[in-house]
Write a protein that holds these residues in place. Structure first.
Motif, PDB file in Angstrom:
ATOM      1  N   LEU A  12      -8.402  -2.700   6.313  1.00 46.41           N
ATOM      2  CA  LEU A  12      -7.958  -2.334   4.963  1.00 46.41           C
ATOM      3  C   LEU A  12      -8.150  -0.840   4.736  1.00 46.41           C
ATOM      4  CD1 LEU A  12      -6.982  -3.184   2.123  1.00 46.41           C
ATOM      5  CD2 LEU A  12      -9.385  -3.586   1.528  1.00 46.41           C
ATOM      6  N   SER A  13      -9.304  -0.312   5.122  1.00 44.87           N
ATOM      7  CA  SER A  13      -9.568   1.117   4.939  1.00 44.87           C
ATOM      8  C   SER A  13      -8.565   1.961   5.714  1.00 44.87           C
ATOM      9  CB  SER A  13     -10.993   1.456   5.390  1.00 44.87           C
ATOM     10  OG  SER A  13     -11.949   0.783   4.597  1.00 44.87           O
ATOM     11  N   ARG A  14      -8.229   1.513   6.917  1.00 44.65           N
ATOM     12  CA  ARG A  14      -7.314   2.293   7.745  1.00 44.65           C
ATOM     13  C   ARG A  14      -5.914   2.359   7.127  1.00 44.65           C
ATOM     14  NH1 ARG A  14      -8.331   0.017  12.078  1.00 44.65           N
ATOM     15  NH2 ARG A  14      -6.675  -1.566  12.113  1.00 44.65           N
ATOM     16  N   VAL A  15      -5.396   1.224   6.674  1.00 43.99           N
ATOM     17  CA  VAL A  15      -4.036   1.230   6.135  1.00 43.99           C
ATOM     18  C   VAL A  15      -3.973   2.018   4.836  1.00 43.99           C
ATOM     19  CG1 VAL A  15      -4.225  -0.927   4.795  1.00 43.99           C
ATOM     20  CG2 VAL A  15      -2.011  -0.221   5.722  1.00 43.99           C
ATOM     21  N   VAL A  16      -5.024   1.943   4.018  1.00 41.51           N
ATOM     22  CA  VAL A  16      -5.054   2.715   2.767  1.00 41.51           C
ATOM     23  C   VAL A  16      -5.146   4.205   3.076  1.00 41.51           C
ATOM     24  CG1 VAL A  16      -6.426   3.229   0.714  1.00 41.51           C
ATOM     25  CG2 VAL A  16      -6.025   0.855   1.372  1.00 41.51           C
ATOM     26  N   THR A  17      -6.048   4.580   3.969  1.00 36.96           N
ATOM     27  CA  THR A  17      -6.244   5.990   4.304  1.00 36.96           C
ATOM     28  C   THR A  17      -4.997   6.598   4.925  1.00 36.96           C
ATOM     29  OG1 THR A  17      -8.618   5.648   4.638  1.00 36.96           O
ATOM     30  CG2 THR A  17      -7.647   7.597   5.635  1.00 36.96           C
ATOM     31  N   GLN A  18      -4.376   5.876   5.858  1.00 35.36           N
ATOM     32  CA  GLN A  18      -3.193   6.421   6.521  1.00 35.36           C
ATOM     33  C   GLN A  18      -2.041   6.621   5.548  1.00 35.36           C
ATOM     34  OE1 GLN A  18      -2.424   3.829   9.857  1.00 35.36           O
ATOM     35  NE2 GLN A  18      -3.773   5.005  11.213  1.00 35.36           N
ATOM     36  N   ASN A  19      -1.881   5.707   4.610  1.00 35.80           N
ATOM     37  CA  ASN A  19      -0.818   5.876   3.611  1.00 35.80           C
ATOM     38  C   ASN A  19      -1.106   7.044   2.683  1.00 35.80           C
ATOM     39  OD1 ASN A  19       1.470   3.737   3.562  1.00 35.80           O
ATOM     40  ND2 ASN A  19      -0.351   2.527   4.043  1.00 35.80           N
ATOM     41  N   LEU A  20      -2.358   7.196   2.279  1.00 39.78           N
ATOM     42  CA  LEU A  20      -2.715   8.336   1.434  1.00 39.78           C
ATOM     43  C   LEU A  20      -2.466   9.656   2.164  1.00 39.78           C
ATOM     44  CD1 LEU A  20      -6.014   7.128  -0.287  1.00 39.78           C
ATOM     45  CD2 LEU A  20      -3.867   7.686  -1.434  1.00 39.78           C
ATOM     46  N   LEU A  21      -2.825   9.695   3.434  1.00 41.82           N
ATOM     47  CA  LEU A  21      -2.650  10.927   4.202  1.00 41.82           C
ATOM     48  C   LEU A  21      -1.176  11.242   4.444  1.00 41.82           C
ATOM     49  CD1 LEU A  21      -5.531  10.546   6.805  1.00 41.82           C
ATOM     50  CD2 LEU A  21      -5.300  12.402   5.159  1.00 41.82           C
ATOM     51  N   SER A  22      -0.429  10.258   4.906  1.00 44.58           N
ATOM     52  CA  SER A  22       0.953  10.536   5.319  1.00 44.58           C
ATOM     53  C   SER A  22       1.907  10.702   4.150  1.00 44.58           C
ATOM     54  CB  SER A  22       1.452   9.428   6.243  1.00 44.58           C
ATOM     55  OG  SER A  22       1.524   8.185   5.556  1.00 44.58           O
ATOM     56  N   PHE A  76      -9.147   5.582  -8.555  1.00 43.86           N
ATOM     57  CA  PHE A  76     -10.314   4.692  -8.558  1.00 43.86           C
ATOM     58  C   PHE A  76      -9.972   3.327  -7.956  1.00 43.86           C
ATOM     59  CE2 PHE A  76     -12.396   7.611 -11.599  1.00 43.86           C
ATOM     60  CZ  PHE A  76     -13.665   7.620 -11.035  1.00 43.86           C
ATOM     61  N   TYR A  77      -8.724   2.907  -8.113  1.00 46.24           N
ATOM     62  CA  TYR A  77      -8.298   1.657  -7.468  1.00 46.24           C
ATOM     63  C   TYR A  77      -8.336   1.802  -5.952  1.00 46.24           C
ATOM     64  CZ  TYR A  77      -5.268  -2.311  -6.255  1.00 46.24           C
ATOM     65  OH  TYR A  77      -4.743  -3.452  -5.714  1.00 46.24           O
ATOM     66  N   PHE A  78      -7.858   2.935  -5.449  1.00 45.31           N
ATOM     67  CA  PHE A  78      -7.950   3.185  -4.008  1.00 45.31           C
ATOM     68  C   PHE A  78      -9.408   3.231  -3.554  1.00 45.31           C
ATOM     69  CE2 PHE A  78      -3.615   5.023  -4.605  1.00 45.31           C
ATOM     70  CZ  PHE A  78      -2.964   4.199  -3.706  1.00 45.31           C
ATOM     71  N   LYS A  79     -10.246   3.837  -4.367  1.00 47.31           N
ATOM     72  CA  LYS A  79     -11.676   3.898  -4.024  1.00 47.31           C
ATOM     73  C   LYS A  79     -12.271   2.498  -3.952  1.00 47.31           C
ATOM     74  CE  LYS A  79     -16.124   5.666  -5.697  1.00 47.31           C
ATOM     75  NZ  LYS A  79     -16.514   6.332  -4.450  1.00 47.31           N
ATOM     76  N   ASP A  80     -11.884   1.643  -4.903  1.00 48.65           N
ATOM     77  CA  ASP A  80     -12.383   0.264  -4.892  1.00 48.65           C
ATOM     78  C   ASP A  80     -11.947  -0.463  -3.620  1.00 48.65           C
ATOM     79  OD1 ASP A  80     -13.621   0.585  -7.332  1.00 48.65           O
ATOM     80  OD2 ASP A  80     -11.936  -0.197  -8.490  1.00 48.65           O
ATOM     81  N   MET A  81     -10.721  -0.215  -3.178  1.00 50.86           N
ATOM     82  CA  MET A  81     -10.249  -0.854  -1.947  1.00 50.86           C
ATOM     83  C   MET A  81     -11.057  -0.371  -0.741  1.00 50.86           C
ATOM     84  SD  MET A  81      -6.124  -1.367  -2.233  1.00 50.86           S
ATOM     85  CE  MET A  81      -5.656   0.231  -2.867  1.00 50.86           C
ATOM     86  N   LEU A  82     -11.310   0.942  -0.676  1.00 50.17           N
ATOM     87  CA  LEU A  82     -12.093   1.464   0.445  1.00 50.17           C
ATOM     88  C   LEU A  82     -13.538   0.979   0.388  1.00 50.17           C
ATOM     89  CD1 LEU A  82     -10.789   5.153   0.648  1.00 50.17           C
ATOM     90  CD2 LEU A  82     -10.159   3.214   2.092  1.00 50.17           C
ATOM     91  N   SER A 134       3.377   5.750  -3.006  1.00 50.63           N
ATOM     92  CA  SER A 134       4.647   6.347  -3.443  1.00 50.63           C
ATOM     93  C   SER A 134       4.701   6.444  -4.964  1.00 50.63           C
ATOM     94  CB  SER A 134       5.824   5.519  -2.924  1.00 50.63           C
ATOM     95  OG  SER A 134       5.878   5.540  -1.514  1.00 50.63           O
ATOM     96  N   SER A 135       4.189   5.409  -5.646  1.00 49.07           N
ATOM     97  CA  SER A 135       4.129   5.449  -7.110  1.00 49.07           C
ATOM     98  C   SER A 135       3.195   6.558  -7.584  1.00 49.07           C
ATOM     99  CB  SER A 135       3.651   4.095  -7.642  1.00 49.07           C
ATOM    100  OG  SER A 135       3.453   4.129  -9.032  1.00 49.07           O
ATOM    101  N   LEU A 136       2.059   6.696  -6.894  1.00 52.68           N
ATOM    102  CA  LEU A 136       1.122   7.767  -7.233  1.00 52.68           C
ATOM    103  C   LEU A 136       1.759   9.132  -7.005  1.00 52.68           C
ATOM    104  CD1 LEU A 136      -1.672   8.789  -8.017  1.00 52.68           C
ATOM    105  CD2 LEU A 136      -2.407   8.412  -5.654  1.00 52.68           C
ATOM    106  N   ARG A 137       2.498   9.249  -5.901  1.00 55.59           N
ATOM    107  CA  ARG A 137       3.177  10.517  -5.606  1.00 55.59           C
ATOM    108  C   ARG A 137       4.187  10.854  -6.703  1.00 55.59           C
ATOM    109  NH1 ARG A 137       6.457  10.074  -0.378  1.00 55.59           N
ATOM    110  NH2 ARG A 137       7.984   9.200  -1.811  1.00 55.59           N
ATOM    111  N   PHE A 147       0.823  -1.209   0.000  1.00 54.53           N
ATOM    112  CA  PHE A 147       0.000   0.000   0.000  1.00 54.53           C
ATOM    113  C   PHE A 147       0.861   1.265   0.000  1.00 54.53           C
ATOM    114  CE2 PHE A 147      -2.416  -3.371   2.155  1.00 54.53           C
ATOM    115  CZ  PHE A 147      -3.472  -3.480   1.261  1.00 54.53           C
ATOM    116  N   SER A 148       1.934   1.268   0.760  1.00 51.55           N
ATOM    117  CA  SER A 148       2.823   2.433   0.748  1.00 51.55           C
ATOM    118  C   SER A 148       3.528   2.563  -0.597  1.00 51.55           C
ATOM    119  CB  SER A 148       3.841   2.346   1.886  1.00 51.55           C
ATOM    120  OG  SER A 148       4.630   1.179   1.771  1.00 51.55           O
ATOM    121  N   ASP A 149       3.857   1.409  -1.208  1.00 52.15           N
ATOM    122  CA  ASP A 149       4.475   1.456  -2.544  1.00 52.15           C
ATOM    123  C   ASP A 149       3.504   2.027  -3.571  1.00 52.15           C
ATOM    124  OD1 ASP A 149       6.810   0.405  -1.584  1.00 52.15           O
ATOM    125  OD2 ASP A 149       6.412  -1.649  -2.253  1.00 52.15           O
ATOM    126  N   LEU A 150       2.239   1.656  -3.445  1.00 48.01           N
ATOM    127  CA  LEU A 150       1.224   2.196  -4.362  1.00 48.01           C
ATOM    128  C   LEU A 150       1.131   3.717  -4.254  1.00 48.01           C
ATOM    129  CD1 LEU A 150      -1.886  -0.178  -4.221  1.00 48.01           C
ATOM    130  CD2 LEU A 150      -0.535   0.404  -6.243  1.00 48.01           C
TER     131      LEU A 150
END
Length: 705
Positions: A170-180, A157-163, A117-120, A112-115
């Motif tokens: 799952l939502s927490r780890v995705v959200t925290q990575n997006l935020l941080s 949209f992939y992140f949205k699908d995960m949430l 980071s790639s988006l960043r 999730f952090s790699d995803l």
């Protein structure tokens, strides 16, 4: 009885196939391998998933299909990336608690952090495109930016699908990575913290676009409220201090940021330090301390009277809202509206955002955020309204896209303000309206004046639809396009770009007519009926063969002037030049004399009269007449859509006609100008009612009848 699928999944058959050390460096093996994994993931269920994992006690210690699949997550082949994402979503939708624990803890959670980071990284590349100093035409830059934003939105949209799976871990780890890793580093420059300004070196307009698009696509309570809390932290802190200073407690406070920022507790924000330092982490609590210090240092608690609106403008996103950079100003307003319109926004008191629990988010005004007295934007509404009108009334005028998007925002604001303007604001709008009329009138001297009436008819409906576009479906990509428009202007001036300029002038006039109707009538206008001049108004009439010729048809040579022309494929030919205008249509015809009928000719070439620009006699050869021919075909653009742009337009044609004397050459030039003038007069007569000051009065009268 053991089902075939259960048999395949049992005894580690599938796991052995998955874990085999294949050589993926050559051929299509990687594609077949990933396709196999995806097919297996689509067949497993919560009951059969246990056959693919290895467990020690109650803890999953290995999930070969998942971990091996993630090795292809960043594969350069798009089809493989898509297959891996489909596989992961299949797994996320059937996981049990033990498997979720494995997926959301290291090392598996590094995915999730790699995803992110790639988006960043893609966001940094997007910003580089937006702010590129290379000499690249706007069309090409727009295309490159569109492709890059398309990839970014796919990831969102992939992140949205995960949430959307709805599993809390799952939502927490995705959200925290997006935020941080993405959102908070992007917001730091917008908060204007001195030491963190320029985090990740992304410009303000790109940051505003990315955050707006992310909130639109991904959403979620934690993201929405976290972003709102940080962006409005200054304002809430000031309101709370005002309440303490006035009442001695927080009873009169507008609100506390704490509930909004609750989801951000203990998040570490990764930002870029100096080159020698590399990346460093800032804890959210440390950031909030700096926000408090900045708020205190800019505080107005000095015993002197203050202007609340001026105080608000000094901080964070509100400073960008009134920026001299129009694209940043509109991008800031769009982000604020994105927050306000989101149903997941909570904790904000009605007096802060203008949302009433009883009336919901939407009312007669499309944004309740803008409607309720006492909200942030309501207090700033007079300045926002004037800022938008000043953009429209700029001298020289801003680009047509900038005017259109500004007009879209203005319509929203006008609706929420009851379509009321002060005298100063009406003066600004009238100035802008006059500029739009002048721009269209200039196009009557251009090479596309004959298409203006049809363009008005063709564009009216799409312009009205664009103006009525609902906020939640509007793509903030326009903010990046506007930034490019401010940086560069295409230097090409052939008939294709002249066509685009004319269409833009028509759209800007339609915008102003609609805004004027909204201000003074309270509604938008339907498509006007433009009446063509009747034959009796045209004076001289022509036979049908002259007014509507076609290649190879016969025409009368009565008004033709004999001349010669050289073709690269047919040599020099003796021809007649015939120029004729009938109503808003005009043609320049080249015809060869008919071999058997002396007063008739056969058409060998046709050019639009309006597209000849200024016919020019050669300075060294006074019997030569140079004509620039409009080659671009606007129907090609219409087929692709009214918003289409042509990146590689055809070059204009060139004709050089030779006459037997300088006098005949001058006669031909004057004939072309005379017929063009007749055609232009017909177009002007057709457009006159639309351009008159009392046009709206006539519309009201016609509605009354």
């Amino acid at each position: 009885m053991i089902m075939p699928l259960d048999y395949c999944l049992s005894n580690d058959y599938v796991n052995n196939i998955v874990a085999h050390p294949y050589n993926f460096n050559a051929g299509d093996l990687a594609l077949y391998y990933v396709s196999f994994l995806r097919a297996v993931s689509s067949k497993i269920s919560r009951d059969t998933l246990c056959l693919l994992v290895k467990v020690h006690g109650d803890v999953v210690v290995s999930f070969p299909m998942y971990t091996e699949a993630l090795k292809f997550a960043q594969h350069e082949e798009k089809m493989i990336q898509t297959a891996i994402r489909a596989l992961t979503l299949n797994i996320y939708n059937i996981c049990d608690d033990n498997v979720y624990q494995f997926i959301t803890t290291p090392p598996a959670s590094i995915y999730f952090s790699d995803l992110v980071s790639s988006l960043r990284k893609q966001c940094l590349q997007l910003d580089a495109l937006v702010n590129s100093s290379e000499d690249k035409c706007t069309h090409q830059r727009n295309k490159d930016i569109f492709l890059k934003t398309d990839k970014i939105v796919d990831d969102l949209f992939y992140f949205k699908d995960m949430l959307s799976v709805g599993e809390s871990r799952l939502s927490r780890v995705v959200t925290q990575n997006l935020l941080s890793l993405l959102i908070l580093p992007l917001l730091l420059p917008l908060l204007k913290l001195g030491e963190n300004k320029g985090s990740y070196h992304i410009s303000a307009v790109t940051s505003l676009y990315i955050v707006s698009r992310l909130l639109q696509v991904v959403g979620g309570k934690h993201l929405i409220n976290g972003v709102a809390g940080l962006l409005l932290y200054h304002y809430m802190a000031l309101c709370e201090r005002d309440a303490i200073a006035t009442n001695g407690d927080t009873a009169g406070s507008t609100g506390d940021a704490s509930p909004l920022l609750h989801s951000l507790n203990d998040i570490n924000i990764k930002v870029s330090g100096h080159e020698a330092e590399g990346e460093k982490e800032i804890n959210i609590n440390y950031l909030l301390q700096h926000l408090n210090v900045q708020t205190s240092s800019n505080s107005h608690f000095d015993g002197s009277p203050r202007d609340d609106n001026v105080c608000i403008e000094r901080f964070g996103i509100f400073a960008y809202l009134f920026s001299d950079n129009h694209s940043i100003s509109l991008a800031s307003l769009f982000l604020l509206l994105t927050l306000a319109e989101n149903k997941d926004l909570e904790h904000f008191p009605a007096s802060l955002l203008g949302m009433s629990q009883s009336q919901g988010l939407m009312n007669n005004c499309e944004s309740a955020f803008l409607k309720v007295d006492g909200s942030i934007l309501v207090r700033l509404m007079p300045q926002i309204l004037k800022t938008l009108l000043k953009v429209l009334a700029c001298q020289p005028p801003v680009s047509p896209p900038m005017q259109w998007h500004t007009g879209w925002f203005l319509r929203k604001v006008l609706q929420c303000q009851g379509n009321k303007l002060t005298d100063d604001n009406i003066h600004l709008f009238n100035t802008s309206y006059e500029q739009s009329r002048e721009c269209l009138q200039k196009e009557l001297d251009g090479c596309w004046f004959d298409h203006i009436p049809d363009t008005i008819g063709n564009e009216w409906g799409s312009c009205k639809k664009a103006l009525e576009l609902q906020f939640h479906v509007k793509d903030p990509l326009f903010t990046l396009e506007l930034e490019i428009c401010q940086q560069a202007i295409d230097g090409n001036f052939n008939s294709c770009f002249a066509w685009e300029r004319m269409v833009d002038a028509v759209k800007v006039l339609i915008l102003h007519l609609q805004l004027k109707a909204l201000i003074f009538m309270g509604c938008l206008l339907e498509k006007p009926s433009l009446e063509s001049p009747s034959d009796s108004d045209l004076g001289k009439t022509y036979s049908r063969d002259i007014s509507s010729p076609s290649f190879g048809s016969e025409v009368s040579l009565g008004s033709g002037i004999p001349c010669r022309i050289a073709f690269s494929y047919a040599g020099v030919r003796d021809i007649y030049l015939v120029a004729v205008a009938r109503g808003i249509s005009g043609k320049l015809i080249l015809a060869e004399k008919h071999p058997f009928r002396s007063q008739r000719g056969v058409v060998i070439a046709i050019a639009p009269l309006a597209g000849l620009s200024q016919p020019r006699i050669d300075e060294d050869h006074p019997t030569w007449l140079h004509l620039r021919i409009r080659e671009f075909e606007p129907n090609f653009v219409k087929a692709k859509g009214s918003q289409s742009k042509v990146s590689t337009p055809p070059a204009d044609g060139r004709w050089t006609l030779g006459f037997h004397s300088a006098k005949a050459c001058e006669t031909a030039r004057l004939l072309i100008l005379e017929e063009t003038c007749k055609q232009r007069s017909s177009v002007e007569s057709m457009l006159a009612p639309l351009l008159r000051e009392d046009y709206l009065v006539n519309v009201l009268d016609s509605q009354g009848d």
